[in-house]
Enzyme design. Structure first.
Site, PDB file in Angstrom:
ATOM      1  N   ASP A   1       0.929  -8.030  33.970  1.00 52.63           N
ATOM      2  CA  ASP A   1       1.732  -9.224  34.208  1.00 52.63           C
ATOM      3  C   ASP A   1       0.853 -10.424  34.578  1.00 52.63           C
ATOM      4  OD1 ASP A   1       4.233 -10.700  34.628  1.00 52.63           O
ATOM      5  OD2 ASP A   1       3.659 -10.630  36.746  1.00 52.63           O
TER       6      ASP A   1
ATOM      7  N   MET B   1      16.005  12.257  42.557  1.00 57.73           N
ATOM      8  CA  MET B   1      15.793  13.519  43.259  1.00 57.73           C
ATOM      9  C   MET B   1      14.438  13.600  43.969  1.00 57.73           C
ATOM     10  SD  MET B   1      18.653  14.673  42.700  1.00 57.73           S
ATOM     11  CE  MET B   1      19.499  13.320  41.916  1.00 57.73           C
ATOM     12  N   CYS B   2      13.728  12.491  44.067  1.00 57.48           N
ATOM     13  CA  CYS B   2      12.447  12.457  44.779  1.00 57.48           C
ATOM     14  C   CYS B   2      12.747  12.248  46.264  1.00 57.48           C
ATOM     15  CB  CYS B   2      11.597  11.319  44.231  1.00 57.48           C
ATOM     16  SG  CYS B   2       9.877  11.379  44.710  1.00 57.48           S
ATOM     17  N   HIS B   3      12.118  13.051  47.112  1.00 52.17           N
ATOM     18  CA  HIS B   3      12.347  12.934  48.556  1.00 52.17           C
ATOM     19  C   HIS B   3      11.671  11.681  49.111  1.00 52.17           C
ATOM     20  CE1 HIS B   3      12.985  17.248  47.848  1.00 52.17           C
ATOM     21  NE2 HIS B   3      13.821  17.167  48.862  1.00 52.17           N
TER      22      HIS B   3
ATOM     23  N   MET C   1       4.014  12.113  42.930  1.00 52.66           N
ATOM     24  CA  MET C   1       4.824  11.083  42.282  1.00 52.66           C
ATOM     25  C   MET C   1       4.518   9.713  42.874  1.00 52.66           C
ATOM     26  SD  MET C   1       6.097  12.882  40.003  1.00 52.66           S
ATOM     27  CE  MET C   1       6.791  11.471  39.183  1.00 52.66           C
ATOM     28  N   GLU C   2       4.270   9.672  44.175  1.00 52.93           N
ATOM     29  CA  GLU C   2       3.928   8.408  44.825  1.00 52.93           C
ATOM     30  C   GLU C   2       2.602   7.871  44.296  1.00 52.93           C
ATOM     31  OE1 GLU C   2       7.098  10.203  47.184  1.00 52.93           O
ATOM     32  OE2 GLU C   2       5.292  11.038  46.270  1.00 52.93           O
TER      33      GLU C   2
END
Length: 176
Positions: free
Chosen positions: A143, A92-94, A128-129
């Site tokens: 890693d 649901m993230c644009h 969010m980004e």
């Protein structure tokens, strides 16, 4: 419908404070929040996080002596890639137009702190980004250095990612 109302006529600020959910309807169907009526604005979000490492690993990162290659350069690429693909991993993230991404690594004695700043011009924010950039960037560090961090039994007793959070969020409405 006003800019502050959802399609159901409710103020989305109320839903964020404990009312109805914005990503599901009354029947439980998942839905993306409609931001189409909102005006474009310049937005910026900054997130930060830390990866704790053994001091010897940090020394190897500083000396560019990690067998897999340049840890911070690789993590920077991973962070930027994650920012650009956030909409693919967060339901649901644009999908938003990213106008700039800045990454900053602070290499300390027993940790590396990554700060990611994201800028966009659009109808929804970019927190969010920024968070995706930080978490992926720090995962790339892990890693790259995992061979140096493993103990004799193959575990990571000192390695951990902590303190991932949004440190700044800005919204500037564009004047026409």
């Amino acid at each position: 419908m006003t800019d502050s109302e959802t399609p159901t006529g409710e103020d989305p600020r109320e839903t964020e404070r404990g009312g109805e959910l914005t990503h599901t309807d009354r029947e439980g169907n998942v839905q993306m929040v409609d931001v189409g009526a909102k005006p474009d604005s310049d937005r910026r979000a900054v997130a930060r996080g830390t990866i704790h490492l053994q001091p010897s690993t940090v020394d190897a990162v500083r000396a560019d002596d990690i067998g897999k290659g340049d840890v911070l350069a690789t993590a920077r690429v991973g962070a930027v890639q994650a920012v650009k693909h956030t909409w693919e991993t967060i339901p649901m993230c644009h999908q938003i137009p990213i106008t700039n991404v800045d990454t900053d690594f602070q290499v300390r004695d027993d940790r590396i702190v990554l700060t990611v700043a994201v800028e966009t011009t659009g109808k929804t924010g970019c927190e969010m980004e920024a968070l995706e950039g930080v978490t992926t960037g720090l995962n790339v560090v892990w890693d790259m250095v995992k061979a140096a961090e493993k103990d004799e039994s193959g575990q990571y007793p000192d390695t951990r990612i902590t303190d991932v959070h949004v440190v700044q969020k800005e919204k500037r409405v564009r004047e026409e």
